[in-house]
Design a protein around this motif. Structure first.
Motif, short mmCIF file in Angstrom:
data_model
loop_
_atom_site.label_atom_id
_atom_site.label_comp_id
_atom_site.label_asym_id
_atom_site.label_seq_id
_atom_site.Cartn_x
_atom_site.Cartn_y
_atom_site.Cartn_z
N ARG A 17 0.79 -1.26 0.27
CA ARG A 17 0.05 0.08 -0.17
C ARG A 17 0.89 1.34 -0.04
O ARG A 17 0.83 1.99 0.83
N VAL A 18 1.72 1.48 -1.02
CA VAL A 18 2.69 2.52 -1.24
C VAL A 18 2.22 3.13 -2.69
O VAL A 18 2.58 2.24 -3.51
N SER A 19 1.78 4.08 -2.67
CA SER A 19 1.56 4.77 -4.04
C SER A 19 2.63 6.00 -4.30
O SER A 19 2.83 6.82 -3.42
N VAL A 20 3.07 6.24 -5.60
CA VAL A 20 4.09 7.16 -5.78
C VAL A 20 3.38 7.97 -7.30
O VAL A 20 3.20 7.21 -8.11
N LEU A 21 3.31 9.07 -7.11
CA LEU A 21 2.94 10.00 -8.17
C LEU A 21 3.87 11.01 -8.31
O LEU A 21 4.27 11.68 -7.32
N LEU A 22 4.44 11.24 -9.53
CA LEU A 22 5.37 12.32 -9.60
C LEU A 22 4.72 13.52 -10.62
O LEU A 22 3.47 13.18 -11.27
N PHE A 23 5.05 14.55 -10.54
CA PHE A 23 4.43 15.81 -11.10
C PHE A 23 5.50 16.82 -11.42
O PHE A 23 6.56 17.17 -10.69
N GLY A 24 5.35 17.41 -12.72
CA GLY A 24 5.97 18.60 -12.91
C GLY A 24 5.22 19.45 -13.66
O GLY A 24 4.33 20.32 -12.77
N THR A 25 4.77 19.47 -14.85
CA THR A 25 3.53 20.21 -15.56
C THR A 25 2.53 19.19 -15.42
O THR A 25 1.14 19.74 -15.74
N ARG A 26 2.51 18.05 -15.25
CA ARG A 26 1.34 17.14 -15.27
C ARG A 26 1.38 16.24 -14.12
O ARG A 26 2.72 15.82 -13.71
#
Length: 388
Positions: free
Chosen positions: A242-251
């Protein structure tokens, strides 16, 4: 032009040693393009190699330092035959303190051959010196690490574990010494045994690791730190459920599945391939808004902890950032902001993005070296009293 090709190849090896991804195809293109672009001017020479070898803006500093040391023959600006430069050996004399550790290490590695040792003597390693080097590495900024130090830091990060304590859920499990009586199970056993009470069934609350959600900034100003943090997240994803990773820059991009590769280098390469805006700009407000309305309900339940990794420098300076951060804080059990700018003593939140975000976090922590990653576990403890 055999010497030209040899020197360009050697220069490419220097850049690769400093961390720039340069393949053989680019070296071949450079050998073909330099005579066509003109080699009378040092400026044209620099522009041609820069256009062929660089893919990101932040690589320009490393390239300029290496170029100034490698191609420093004064005849390069005066004669068209500057391609016939001598071998690179001996150019380290002009390197000095102005070059970064990565460039200096790349020149030393690629210009000084390792002498063969006959009858090597046994070398004893002083444990105290090893400890001192390790301690230095723990407090060394990721941005200032050489290539060898970066590789050693990645090895240490791969072995890190995040000691997040399990939390109590509303469900129960069988326990011989549980404090509570499982009445339903006891009655079923009573009916099965014909009304004779043999033993009272007991239970205790079930413990479960809380979800961890990571929102990591991958803009140009965060490139060096977010890449090392990805190695830390790979170990975290492999070690915990139950680890979630989301990356963001312009999206916003969900890279949780890519990080599940067994090999960390393959995982990071898969992440870089899945993210189209790596080392670009930053639109924090729009990305947080997208997370709130598309991912928040799916990921932030059951006492989830949210790690927000960003320097807070928003390119758009959008007006809705404070509203989105307040909504994000309400949806999270705990919201921790990891900011590499805290490595500077006397840091003051003056940027508008930082001012809008800081009131809506539970803790404001640095993330610029190995020691800051180790202290992250203390911040995730439910008994921690770290201030925001």
């Amino acid at each position: 032009m055999p010497v030209l090709a040899e020197n360009v190849l050697h220069f490419a090896r220097i850049l690769r040693g400093a961390g720039l991804p340069i393949g053989t195809d680019r070296v071949m293109d450079a050998v073909r393009a330099l005579p066509l672009a003109g080699i009378e001017s040092r400026r044209d020479w620099h522009a041609t190699l820069s256009a062929l070898f660089l893919t990101r803006h932040e690589q320009q500093v490393i390239f300029d330092e290496a170029f100034a040391v490698f191609w420093r023959d004064p005849a390069l600006e005066q004669r068209m035959m500057a391609a016939m430069l001598p071998k690179v050996a001996g150019r380290m004399a002009g390197l000095g303190a102005r070059a970064s550790p990565r460039v200096a290490e790349a020149f030393i590695t690629n210009t000084q051959p390792t002498p063969a040792v006959e009858n090597p003597e046994q070398i004893e390693v002083d444990a105290s010196l090893t400890f001192t080097a390790t301690e230095r590495l723990k407090h060394l900024d990721f941005e200032k690490m050489t290539g060898d130090e970066w590789r050693e830091a990645k090895r240490i990060v791969a072995g890190m574990r995040l000691p997040v304590p399990d939390v109590r859920t509303r469900r129960f499990k069988r326990a011989p010494t549980g404090a509570a009586i499982d009445l339903a199970a006891t009655l079923r056993r009573l009916a099965r045994d014909g009304g004779q009470i043999a033993r009272i069934v007991r239970r205790e609350p079930r413990l479960r690791a809380p979800p961890i959600v990571v929102l990591c900034d991958i803009s140009g100003s965060m490139h060096r730190y977010s890449r090392m943090f990805l190695h830390f997240l790979h170990a975290l994803v492999r070690d915990r459920a139950r680890v979630s990773v989301l990356l963001f820059g312009t999206r916003l991009t969900n890279v949780t599945r890519a990080l599940r590769h067994r090999d960390v280098d393959e995982a990071v390469d898969a992440v870089c391939a899945a993210v189209p805006d790596w080392a670009g700009g930053t639109r924090i407000a729009s990305c947080v808004h997208e997370f709130n309305f598309q991912w928040s309900r799916r990921l932030l339940g059951q006492n989830a902890t949210l790690l927000l990794v960003t320097d807070g420098l928003d390119r758009d300076d959008a007006p809705g950032l404070e509203v989105e951060m307040a909504r994000l804080h309400r949806s999270s059990h705990r919201l921790l902001w990891l900011n590499p700018l805290l490595r500077y003593e006397g840091f003051e939140p003056r940027a508008s993005g930082i001012v809008a975000m800081r009131p809506h976090v539970d803790a404001f922590l640095p993330v610029h070296n190995l020691e800051s990653l180790r202290t992250l576990g203390k911040a995730l403890s439910p008994h921690s009293r770290l201030s925001s």
